[in-house]
Motif scaffolding. Structure first.
Motif, mmCIF file in Angstrom:
data_model
loop_
_atom_site.group_PDB
_atom_site.id
_atom_site.type_symbol
_atom_site.label_atom_id
_atom_site.label_comp_id
_atom_site.label_asym_id
_atom_site.label_seq_id
_atom_site.Cartn_x
_atom_site.Cartn_y
_atom_site.Cartn_z
ATOM 1 N N GLY A 222 0.784 -1.236 0.000
ATOM 2 C CA GLY A 222 0.000 0.000 0.000
ATOM 3 C C GLY A 222 0.810 1.277 0.000
ATOM 4 O O GLY A 222 0.265 2.366 0.216
ATOM 5 N N THR A 223 2.134 1.185 -0.240
ATOM 6 C CA THR A 223 2.965 2.391 -0.292
ATOM 7 C C THR A 223 2.882 3.004 -1.694
ATOM 8 O O THR A 223 3.054 2.286 -2.685
ATOM 9 N N PRO A 224 2.639 4.308 -1.801
ATOM 10 C CA PRO A 224 2.618 4.928 -3.131
ATOM 11 C C PRO A 224 3.962 4.699 -3.829
ATOM 12 O O PRO A 224 5.019 4.954 -3.247
ATOM 13 N N CYS A 225 3.933 4.195 -5.054
ATOM 14 C CA CYS A 225 5.192 3.851 -5.723
ATOM 15 C C CYS A 225 5.012 3.789 -7.230
ATOM 16 O O CYS A 225 3.904 3.646 -7.729
ATOM 17 N N ALA A 226 6.140 3.922 -7.942
ATOM 18 C CA ALA A 226 6.113 3.953 -9.408
ATOM 19 C C ALA A 226 7.401 3.349 -9.945
ATOM 20 O O ALA A 226 8.421 3.269 -9.250
ATOM 21 N N ILE A 227 7.350 2.923 -11.211
ATOM 22 C CA ILE A 227 8.542 2.389 -11.870
ATOM 23 C C ILE A 227 8.681 3.032 -13.243
ATOM 24 O O ILE A 227 7.685 3.250 -13.937
ATOM 25 N N VAL A 228 9.915 3.357 -13.593
ATOM 26 C CA VAL A 228 10.219 3.813 -14.949
ATOM 27 C C VAL A 228 10.902 2.655 -15.661
ATOM 28 O O VAL A 228 11.913 2.123 -15.178
ATOM 29 N N SER A 229 10.323 2.223 -16.779
ATOM 30 C CA SER A 229 10.887 1.111 -17.528
ATOM 31 C C SER A 229 10.404 1.189 -18.973
ATOM 32 O O SER A 229 9.754 2.165 -19.369
#
Ligand code: ATP
Ligand code: MG
Length: 316
Positions: free
Chosen positions: A49-56
């Protein structure tokens, strides 16, 4: 709530179902499983539930979609995953030797992620995050490594924090510029997540406490040493905590370190006590090895509470 970002390869893993001679004979394979160390790490954060993102970057293919669908379903912001028509998502084939060790056939040299370059969307995403998780493997690839370094400098300059999992493997150690990039990342690292052996690559000292002290002197605030089936230890200035391993049946060790790190960061970012963050991370690493498939062992809070509850009942 603080938002965490990682940058790196998203791929699928396909697993041989027999041990020993593995790929040398025709056999059923299982998969594709969503994979890639940064993807597993960020999926674990999302599941908690932690706000998170990935660049790929992935191809316009099913291997890319398997990843995007899973990450999105688990709560990860996937707006930074670029879809490249005409290119391919990377893949890795794994077989197990009779002694339980793993052998990989990688198909990532020409994957879409190799052409990852900054875009307006990725820059905006970087600016919306205040924590970056860096993987040593990402630093060994030229374009990707440069992007990671730029993101690290930007996020740190804005007062954000940085975690670093060296994840160093012999085959990448001679990559051009890797040593310089690692030296710069170490200076920016707040939370360091090495394995027991990796720690001494960063601070060649006589014993673990001396190595840890040398790194704390260089500005790190928290160092968590991963010890596989032996558990883990946390160090801060004047503090050492040890987590005994949780007894589990190991099915597939891939991803344990990433699930451990993702779970630790989730609690660390929320300002949890070190003991609580370590406890949950230790449980997340242990649970990860009980599931076949690298990302299949990423856990929800309920799953971690259930595992720790079982252990306490057994201990009574
Ligand atoms: P990776 O191979 O994914 O890079 P790593 O070396 O970074 O992994 P490990 O030390 O293998 O990370 O695993 C991370 C943590 O997960 C350990 O410190 C421990 O807390 C937990 N863990 C891993 N394997 C087991 C196991 N067999 N039994 C119990 N706990 C485990
Ligand atoms: Mg390991």
């Amino acid at each position: 709530m603080r938002k965490a970002l990682t940058i790196g390869e998203v791929l699928v893993e396909i697993v041989a179902t027999t041990k020993g001679d593995g790929f040398l004979r025709a056999q059923p394979l299982i998969g594709p499983f969503p994979s890639g160390a940064p993807a597993i790490f960020i999926d674990q954060l999302g599941r908690l539930g932690t706000p998170c993102a990935i660049v790929s970057r992935v191809g316009d293919d099913d291997f890319g979609r398997v990843n995007i669908d899973r990450l999105r379903a688990d709560g990860v912001d996937v707006s930074g995953i670029e879809i490249a028509p005409g290119e391919s998502t990377g893949s890795a084939f794994v077989r197990y030797r009779d002694d339980g060790s793993r052998a990989f056939v990688y198909n990532i040299r020409h994957s879409a992620c190799g052409n990852l370059r900054p875009t307006a969307a990725s820059e905006a995403l970087i600016d919306s995050c205040d924590h970056l998780h860096v993987m040593g493997t990402a630093l060994s690839a030229p374009g990707l490594g440069q992007m990671v370094m730029e993101a690290a400098r930007r996020i740190k300059a804005r007062g954000g924090t940085l975690s670093f999992d060296p994840n160093l493997r012999a085959e990448i150690m001679d990559a051009p510029g890797l040593r310089e990039a690692i030296a710069e990342v170490v200076e920016m690292t707040d939370l360091f997540l090495p394995s027991g052996e990796e720690l001494f690559l960063f601070a060649p000292a006589g014993d673990e406490q001396a190595a840890v002290d040398a790194l704390l002197d260089r500005g790190m605030t928290t160092i968590v040493v991963k010890r596989g089936a032996q558990g883990a230890s946390l160090f801060e200035r004047g503090l050492r905590l040890d987590a005994a391993p949780i007894a589990v049946t190991e099915i597939d060790p891939t991803g344990a370190g990433d699930c451990f790190g993702g779970a630790f960061l989730s609690f660390w970012l929320a300002g949890a006590a070190p003991r609580q963050a370590l406890r949950y991370a230790n449980a997340a690493g242990a649970r990860a090895v009980t599931q076949l498939g690298p990302m299949e062992g990423a856990s929800t809070r309920e799953e971690l509470d259930a595992l720790m509850g079982d252990m306490e009942r057994i201990a009574q």
